[in-house]
Design a protein around this motif. Structure first.
Motif, short mmCIF file in Angstrom:
data_model
loop_
_atom_site.label_atom_id
_atom_site.label_comp_id
_atom_site.label_asym_id
_atom_site.label_seq_id
_atom_site.Cartn_x
_atom_site.Cartn_y
_atom_site.Cartn_z
N LYS A 79 0.83 -1.21 0.00
CA LYS A 79 0.00 0.00 0.00
C LYS A 79 0.87 1.26 0.00
CE LYS A 79 -3.75 2.15 2.65
NZ LYS A 79 -4.61 2.02 3.86
N LEU A 80 2.06 1.16 0.60
CA LEU A 80 2.97 2.30 0.68
C LEU A 80 3.98 2.32 -0.46
CD1 LEU A 80 3.63 2.42 4.54
CD2 LEU A 80 1.98 3.72 3.21
N ARG A 134 9.38 4.70 4.81
CA ARG A 134 8.06 4.11 4.53
C ARG A 134 7.88 2.82 5.34
NH1 ARG A 134 6.38 4.91 -1.79
NH2 ARG A 134 7.05 7.08 -2.01
N GLN A 184 7.31 12.83 -0.54
CA GLN A 184 6.53 11.58 -0.58
C GLN A 184 6.08 11.19 0.82
OE1 GLN A 184 9.33 8.97 -2.49
NE2 GLN A 184 8.56 9.42 -4.55
N GLU A 190 3.36 13.56 2.06
CA GLU A 190 2.11 13.25 1.34
C GLU A 190 1.47 12.00 1.94
OE1 GLU A 190 0.61 12.12 -3.18
OE2 GLU A 190 2.62 12.96 -2.87
N LEU A 191 2.30 11.04 2.28
CA LEU A 191 1.81 9.80 2.88
C LEU A 191 1.18 10.07 4.25
CD1 LEU A 191 1.58 6.73 2.76
CD2 LEU A 191 3.91 6.58 3.62
N ASP A 211 -2.20 11.62 3.70
CA ASP A 211 -3.20 10.61 3.31
C ASP A 211 -3.71 9.85 4.53
OD1 ASP A 211 -2.89 11.37 0.70
OD2 ASP A 211 -1.51 9.73 0.18
#
Length: 642
Positions: free
Chosen positions: A134-135, A155, A185, A188-189, A192
């Protein structure tokens, strides 16, 4: 239904540290509330207190003063297991330097917190793969951290924070070690995740990074300078409900972790194992040798017969040689009337040189009656035993032991030959079977038997006897027969001028002596096992020091102190039990090898079980202090280790 308390509430928190006599204030009267679903950035320069605040919020540290509530629970009232449960289920940590365990793959790093949530192995690994995919890390699940870029490692760290469904993500400078693209990134993660309802608390010194959050809190010198969020007053009250706790991880999981940790430093583990192996092997081998020697002596005594009484002249306070002339042939005739006896062999012994041609041999001369072999359960290998007629006629005949026969007649038959002894010629009429050493260590095969009357007339001076060997009927009470003989001889002599010994008591005495020697050998060998235990403790202490970051990470991700205690205890037990098994096998092998050199051994399960149990106790005792030290580490200090 609306809650009457916020998700997190900090009220007038102070946090001070002591550096010698100086007191350093990291936080000074900080109060704030954070509601569920917020995206909060706590900003400040290095040393401003923002990381300290995050550690207190994440239950990694405690405040010096003030109160902190999580869902209405006063954190100061919670025990260590309840705090661990909060770190396990409520919070997820994303560290600046990722804090991934280098020996584990990405999948295993992500699944680590789920281990302490008692999620099954298959389920936690499936969940870890789903999160990694998913990541955007599909295909990288089985790579080690060193095989991943900084952004990918971060991540993995975020996925680890989410594995248990954390309500709050605490991200400490998550972009500090990343390039601009990777930083974007990661932010942004986090955005989310916040959109999905996860509360995000971002610690940063970068205004651009903080701008990504919906709420910014500025902190400086331990005080909040500004907060653009709308804090409300809540009636925060202590909730007496006990926080749900989880049992410790399964023993099988702890053993698996222990094996992996030991394998990671296999050479050091091998050296540690060696001390335990040598100790256990030495105990098993030494006990086998001691028991073998004991059994050998007992067998030799029993070969004489356990129903024998040995009667010797001389009693208490008898010192000179004349006093020991107390047993005569008349005593033999009197005792022979006792119905409990099979036979009596009178004896008189000395030493003399036997000569045949130009060969000499100094041996023990035993003058006795023809029934000596029956009483002693001995047999003739060649020729015959002298008879009663030879005894009455004082015949110059002898029966010799196997050693004398081999020495005087190496290449010819001894039967019928004449030998010189005490200036007289004697004819060899028989050779005894080999008997080996006696219980006293004398060689029975060096004896020469002559008729009693021949010995008393030609070899020895005086008509007294040197002793009687009495054989009692099988099934008779040996002690009762012994007492009967004693009373009869006292009646005849007027005093107890003799001594009676039985082979059963001799076996008991020898057994006690040999048991002492066996225990001495075992104790000496056990010292090496003790040294091995000290080595285990030393290596485990070194291991705790080297693995402080790992211990801190496990505590931060939900491990309870008793989980850490169990893990390190089991590591010590794995080393010692493995060493115990190998040592037992090696000790048995060493004992069997020693037996090839005609050294008596006796293998049994008891010494092996004792040695293994000792190794287990060594692991339990010597492994506890390092395990206790590991379980008491402060996760903040441990995570700060480089």
């Amino acid at each position: 239904m609306a809650s009457n308390h916020p998700l997190l509430a900090v009220e007038h928190i102070h946090r001070s540290y002591h550096n010698g006599d100086a007191q350093i204030k990291a936080l000074d009267d900080v109060s704030l509330t954070i509601e569920e679903g917020e995206f909060v950035a706590i900003m400040g320069q290095s040393g401003s207190g923002k990381s300290t605040l995050m550690n207190i919020i994440g239950c990694l540290d405690t405040a010096s003063e003030g109160r902190y509530f999580i869902n209405g629970h006063d954190v100061s009232q919670l025990n260590v297991d309840q705090l661990a449960a909060l770190r396990l289920k409520t919070f997820g940590f994303v560290f600046q330097r990722y804090q991934l365990l280098p020996a584990l793959s990405a999948q295993e790093n992500v699944a680590l917190p789920a281990l302490y949530a008692n999620t099954s192995r298959s389920e936690r690994y499936q969940n870890a793969i789903a999160l990694l995919q998913k990541l955007g890390l599909e295909g990288r699940e089985h790579h080690k951290p060193t095989e991943l870029s900084g952004g990918q490692q971060q991540r993995v760290s975020i996925a680890r924070a989410l594995i248990n469904g954390a309500e709050v993500i605490l991200a400490d400078e998550p972009t500090g070690a990343l390039d601009s693209k990777s930083s974007e990134q990661v932010l942004e993660l986090l955005g989310d995740l916040n959109q999905q309802g996860v509360t995000i608390i971002l610690i940063t010194h970068d205004a651009e990074v903080a701008a990504k959050a919906k709420r910014q809190i500025h902190i400086q010198d331990g005080k909040i300078l500004s907060d653009n969020g709308c804090s409300r007053e809540y009636s925060t009250q202590t909730n007496n409900e006990t926080l749900s706790d989880l049992p410790s991880i399964a023993i099988s999981e702890a053993v698996s972790i222990s094996f992996r940790a030991l394998y990671a430093n296999w050479f050091r583990t091998l050296l540690t194992l060696l001390g335990v192996v040598i100790g256990v092997a030495a105990v098993v081998a030494m006990m086998a040798i001691g028991e073998g020697g004991k059994q050998q002596v007992i067998d030799r005594i029993e070969s004489m017969g356990t129903n024998l009484l040995l009667l010797r002249p001389g009693g208490a306070n008898m010192r000179n040689s004349g006093d020991i002339a107390t047993l005569t042939l008349a005593d033999v005739d009197a005792l022979a009337l006792l119905p409990e006896l099979v036979g009596i062999a009178p004896e008189r012994e000395g030493r003399s040189t036997i000569r045949y041609l130009n060969r000499d041999y100094r041996s023990k001369i035993m003058a006795t009656t023809p029934n000596y072999l029956q009483v002693r359960d001995w047999e003739i290998a060649q020729g015959v035993m002298f008879n009663e007629q030879d005894n009455q006629e004082k015949a110059p005949v002898i029966v010799i032991g196997a050693t004398i026969a081999d020495s005087l007649f190496p290449n010819e038959t001894a039967i019928g030959r004449y030998v010189m002894m005490k200036n007289s010629l004697y004819q060899v009429i028989g050779i005894l079977t080999e008997q080996g050493a006696s219980s006293g260590g004398m060689n029975n095969d060096e004896v020469v038997l002559i008729p009693l009357q021949t010995g008393l007339t030609r070899v020895f001076s005086g008509r007294y006897l040197g002793g009687l060997t009495i054989k009692v009927k099988s099934g008779e009470d040996l002690s009762a027969v012994e007492e009967s003989i004693r009373q009869q001889l006292i009646q005849r002599h007027g005093k107890e001028d003799f001594g009676i010994f039985n082979t059963a008591s001799l076996i008991e005495a020898v057994s006690e002596t040999q048991n002492t020697m066996t225990m001495l050998l075992g104790s000496i060998a056990a010292i090496s096992l003790l040294v091995g235990g000290i080595g285990v403790m030393n290596i485990m202490l070194v291991s705790v020091t080297e693995r402080r970051r790992e211990i801190g990470l496990r505590l931060a991700t939900g491990a309870k102190p008793k989980d850490i205690l169990r893990q390190f205890n089991i590591e010590a037990l794995v080393v010692c039990c493995s060493g115990g098994i190998i040592g037992v096998l090696l000790g048995i092998g060493a004992a069997l090898l020693i037996a090839r050199f005609d050294i008596a051994i006796a293998l049994s399960w008891q010494p092996a079980a004792l040695a293994f149990a000792s190794a287990f106790l060594v692991g339990l005792i010597f492994g506890h202090a390092p395990a206790r030290k590991a379980s008491r580490l402060n996760p903040i200090d441990a995570l700060a280790e480089e």
